[in-house]
Design a protein around this motif. Structure first.
Motif, short mmCIF file in Angstrom:
data_model
loop_
_atom_site.label_atom_id
_atom_site.label_comp_id
_atom_site.label_asym_id
_atom_site.label_seq_id
_atom_site.Cartn_x
_atom_site.Cartn_y
_atom_site.Cartn_z
N MET A 1 0.85 -1.19 0.00
CA MET A 1 0.00 0.00 0.00
C MET A 1 0.89 1.24 0.00
SD MET A 1 -3.04 1.12 2.64
CE MET A 1 -1.97 1.27 4.06
N LYS A 2 0.92 1.97 -1.10
CA LYS A 2 1.77 3.15 -1.24
C LYS A 2 0.90 4.41 -1.25
CE LYS A 2 5.71 4.92 -3.82
NZ LYS A 2 6.66 4.66 -4.94
N ARG A 3 1.12 5.26 -0.25
CA ARG A 3 0.35 6.50 -0.11
C ARG A 3 1.26 7.68 -0.43
NH1 ARG A 3 -0.55 4.47 5.87
NH2 ARG A 3 1.66 4.28 5.43
N ILE A 4 0.92 8.42 -1.47
CA ILE A 4 1.78 9.54 -1.86
C ILE A 4 1.06 10.87 -1.71
CG2 ILE A 4 3.05 8.06 -3.49
CD1 ILE A 4 1.66 9.74 -5.74
N GLY A 5 1.86 11.88 -1.37
CA GLY A 5 1.36 13.25 -1.35
C GLY A 5 1.84 13.99 -2.58
N PHE A 6 1.07 14.95 -3.03
CA PHE A 6 1.37 15.68 -4.25
C PHE A 6 1.13 17.16 -4.00
CE2 PHE A 6 -0.36 17.45 -8.30
CZ PHE A 6 0.75 17.27 -9.13
N ILE A 7 2.18 17.98 -4.11
CA ILE A 7 2.07 19.42 -3.91
C ILE A 7 2.47 20.11 -5.21
CG2 ILE A 7 2.82 21.41 -2.55
CD1 ILE A 7 3.54 19.48 -0.29
N LEU A 42 1.64 9.72 5.12
CA LEU A 42 2.05 9.59 3.72
C LEU A 42 3.43 8.94 3.65
CD1 LEU A 42 0.90 13.08 2.43
CD2 LEU A 42 -0.05 10.88 1.71
N ASP A 43 3.64 8.13 2.63
CA ASP A 43 4.93 7.45 2.48
C ASP A 43 5.95 8.31 1.74
OD1 ASP A 43 4.05 4.92 3.65
OD2 ASP A 43 2.80 4.75 1.86
N THR A 44 5.48 9.04 0.74
CA THR A 44 6.35 9.91 -0.05
C THR A 44 5.57 11.17 -0.40
OG1 THR A 44 7.38 7.95 -1.05
CG2 THR A 44 7.81 10.06 -2.11
N ILE A 45 6.26 12.29 -0.40
CA ILE A 45 5.63 13.56 -0.80
C ILE A 45 6.39 14.11 -2.00
CG2 ILE A 45 4.92 15.88 -0.13
CD1 ILE A 45 5.78 13.47 2.61
N TYR A 46 5.68 14.30 -3.09
CA TYR A 46 6.27 14.84 -4.31
C TYR A 46 5.91 16.32 -4.46
CZ TYR A 46 7.10 10.01 -5.83
OH TYR A 46 7.53 8.72 -5.93
N ASN A 61 17.62 21.75 1.79
CA ASN A 61 17.06 21.92 3.13
C ASN A 61 16.15 20.79 3.61
OD1 ASN A 61 18.01 24.75 3.86
ND2 ASN A 61 17.07 25.10 1.85
N PHE A 62 15.79 19.87 2.74
CA PHE A 62 14.95 18.75 3.17
C PHE A 62 15.61 17.40 2.93
CE2 PHE A 62 11.91 22.14 3.27
CZ PHE A 62 11.03 21.78 4.27
N LYS A 63 16.91 17.39 2.82
CA LYS A 63 17.62 16.12 2.62
C LYS A 63 17.57 15.25 3.87
CE LYS A 63 22.02 18.50 3.44
NZ LYS A 63 23.30 18.91 2.80
N TRP A 64 17.20 15.85 5.01
CA TRP A 64 17.06 15.07 6.25
C TRP A 64 15.87 14.12 6.20
CZ3 TRP A 64 12.38 16.03 8.52
CH2 TRP A 64 11.76 17.25 8.22
N SER A 65 14.94 14.34 5.24
CA SER A 65 13.78 13.46 5.12
C SER A 65 13.82 12.71 3.79
CB SER A 65 12.49 14.28 5.20
OG SER A 65 11.36 13.46 4.93
N ASP A 66 13.81 11.39 3.85
CA ASP A 66 13.80 10.60 2.61
C ASP A 66 12.40 10.52 2.00
OD1 ASP A 66 12.55 8.92 4.39
OD2 ASP A 66 14.04 7.32 4.28
N LYS A 67 11.43 11.18 2.64
CA LYS A 67 10.07 11.20 2.09
C LYS A 67 9.91 12.21 0.96
CE LYS A 67 6.88 9.82 5.80
NZ LYS A 67 5.65 10.27 6.52
N VAL A 68 10.73 13.24 0.94
CA VAL A 68 10.51 14.37 0.02
C VAL A 68 11.25 14.18 -1.29
CG1 VAL A 68 10.75 16.87 -0.27
CG2 VAL A 68 10.21 15.93 1.99
N LYS A 69 10.52 14.33 -2.39
CA LYS A 69 11.11 14.24 -3.72
C LYS A 69 10.57 15.38 -4.58
CE LYS A 69 11.44 9.18 -3.47
NZ LYS A 69 12.86 9.22 -3.08
N ALA A 70 11.41 15.90 -5.45
CA ALA A 70 11.00 16.97 -6.37
C ALA A 70 11.02 16.45 -7.80
CB ALA A 70 11.92 18.17 -6.23
N ILE A 71 9.99 16.80 -8.57
CA ILE A 71 9.91 16.41 -9.98
C ILE A 71 9.57 17.66 -10.79
CG2 ILE A 71 8.60 15.09 -11.69
CD1 ILE A 71 8.38 12.83 -9.80
#
Length: 386
Positions: A1-7, A42-46, A61-71
């Motif tokens: 079950m993969k729950r992603i956030g999208f901003i 959430l498992d990952t936030i894009y 500034n958010f490398k401390w969290s492996d949840k955050v990814k930018a696309i």
């Protein structure tokens, strides 16, 4: 079950130029909802954006969290006319639809909290709903442009306490299953749940007046929710707190800063009274590093632009608790933390805005006994809890 956030974030905005990067109480607007998303279920936030500055900010500034990814977002789907759904579909294609549950979060709703995100996720992961959205209950009477009442009988006007009211979409949180999104190409579809958020979250930031309203709401909420007890932690900024804010530069960069020896002795005595000293600065300074080594302060964080998120992380790791924390700052990048800790202090020569919001404006300037004064205040204050 993969729950992603999208901003989704756009580089250009008409109402407020560069809105997503504009500082709200010292923090870029988009980081308010991003931080809450990190500490949600959430498992990952894009972060989906066409703004290279935001991508660089996240990487730094958010490398401390492996949840955050930018696309990177395409120019086509970052235009004024592009819909959010178009951006969602482009993004989903870029990650090959690698998710089970999708949560759309809006940076223009900075009052969104992790519990709201989790409640929406619960509807689609644990209950029989295909999607969920956040709403605010209003007890206002609604009329159309033709003078017709839409939600009450004008001849039987109900009292507020007897009026059920209406749910209004507040644009903050939308969740959906992958299957529902694929079938409808829409943020919500199928069997839809609503989650209720506080009335003040109805305001979205689209104009400068909205910005001022939200800013004041955060200030008021932070100040009224403070709980005070024994102070076990002292968090200190460096430039303008330890130092007078000035720095000597040479051709090879930073050469020197001025510190006060009395401050160092004050912190040593404070640590002997079982108060943990933590230093956070946005600068990556070797001079500061050497000074903190000399003072034997172990918890030193250099190059921290978003101190608010760092304190959230320390609190999540049980290394700090804001209700047992004092904070000393001098400028707007300290403001969000000063508002939420138990006690906030600023030197006599701090900026006007910080002096307005600090719990205590010290009698001493920075690099001239301000930290020593804070140390003595905390030692005396803590005696009531001994």
């Amino acid at each position: 079950m993969k729950r992603i956030g999208f901003i989704p974030l756009r580089k250009n905005s008409k109402g407020i130029p560069h809105k997503n990067k504009k500082k709200l109480l010292g923090r870029p607007l988009f980081t308010w909802v991003l931080t809450e998303a990190i500490f949600s279920n959430l498992d990952t936030i894009y972060v989906f954006t066409d703004d290279d500055e935001i991508i660089s900010y996240l990487e730094l500034n958010f490398k401390w969290s492996d949840k955050v990814k930018a696309i990177k977002r395409s120019d086509e789907n970052a235009s004024d006319t592009a819909s959010t759904e178009a951006a969602m579909l482009e993004f989903a294609s870029k990650i090959d639809w690698d998710f089970d549950y999708f949560c759309l979060l809006q940076a223009t709703s900075p009052l969104t909290k992790r519990e709201h995100i989790n409640e929406a996720l619960h509807c689609v992961t644990q209950q029989d709903y295909d999607s969920a959205l956040s709403v605010v209950k209003t007890h206002r009477f609604i009329w159309d442009s033709n003078g017709k009442s839409l939600n009450y009988d004008i001849y039987k006007r109900p009292r507020r306490q007897d009026f059920e009211g209406l749910n209004i979409e507040n644009g903050a949180v939308y969740t959906t299953t992958k299957e529902a999104f694929k079938n409808s190409s829409n943020r919500i579809s199928g069997n839809i749940a609503t989650i209720e958020m506080p009335e003040e979250t109805l305001t979205e930031i689209d104009s400068l007046s909205d910005w001022k309203i939200i800013e004041q709401l955060i200030i008021n909420t932070s100040k009224t929710s403070k709980n005070t007890g024994r102070l076990n932690y002292l968090v200190l900024d460096v430039d303008g707190v330890f130092t007078d804010g000035r720095v000597t530069f040479g051709v090879e960069g930073e050469l020197s800063k001025t510190f006060d020896m009395r401050d160092g002795m004050g912190l040593e005595i404070l640590r002997q009274h079982n108060v943990q000293v933590i230093v956070m600065t946005s600068e990556n300074s070797k001079v500061v590093q050497k000074r903190m080594e000399k003072l034997k302060i172990k918890d030193v964080y250099l190059g921290v632009k978003d101190k608010y998120s760092l304190i959230e992380q320390l609190q999540a790791e049980s290394k700090i608790h804001v209700n047992a924390t004092a904070y000393v700052g001098d400028d707007v990048n300290d403001l969000s933390n000063m508002l939420r800790v138990a006690w906030s202090f600023c030197p006599k020569n701090a900026t006007k805005e910080i002096k307005y919001h600090a719990d205590v404006v010290l009698n001493h300037d920075s690099a001239n006994g301000a930290i020593r004064e804070v140390s003595e205040f905390i030692i005396n204050y803590n005696q009531r809890f001994e």
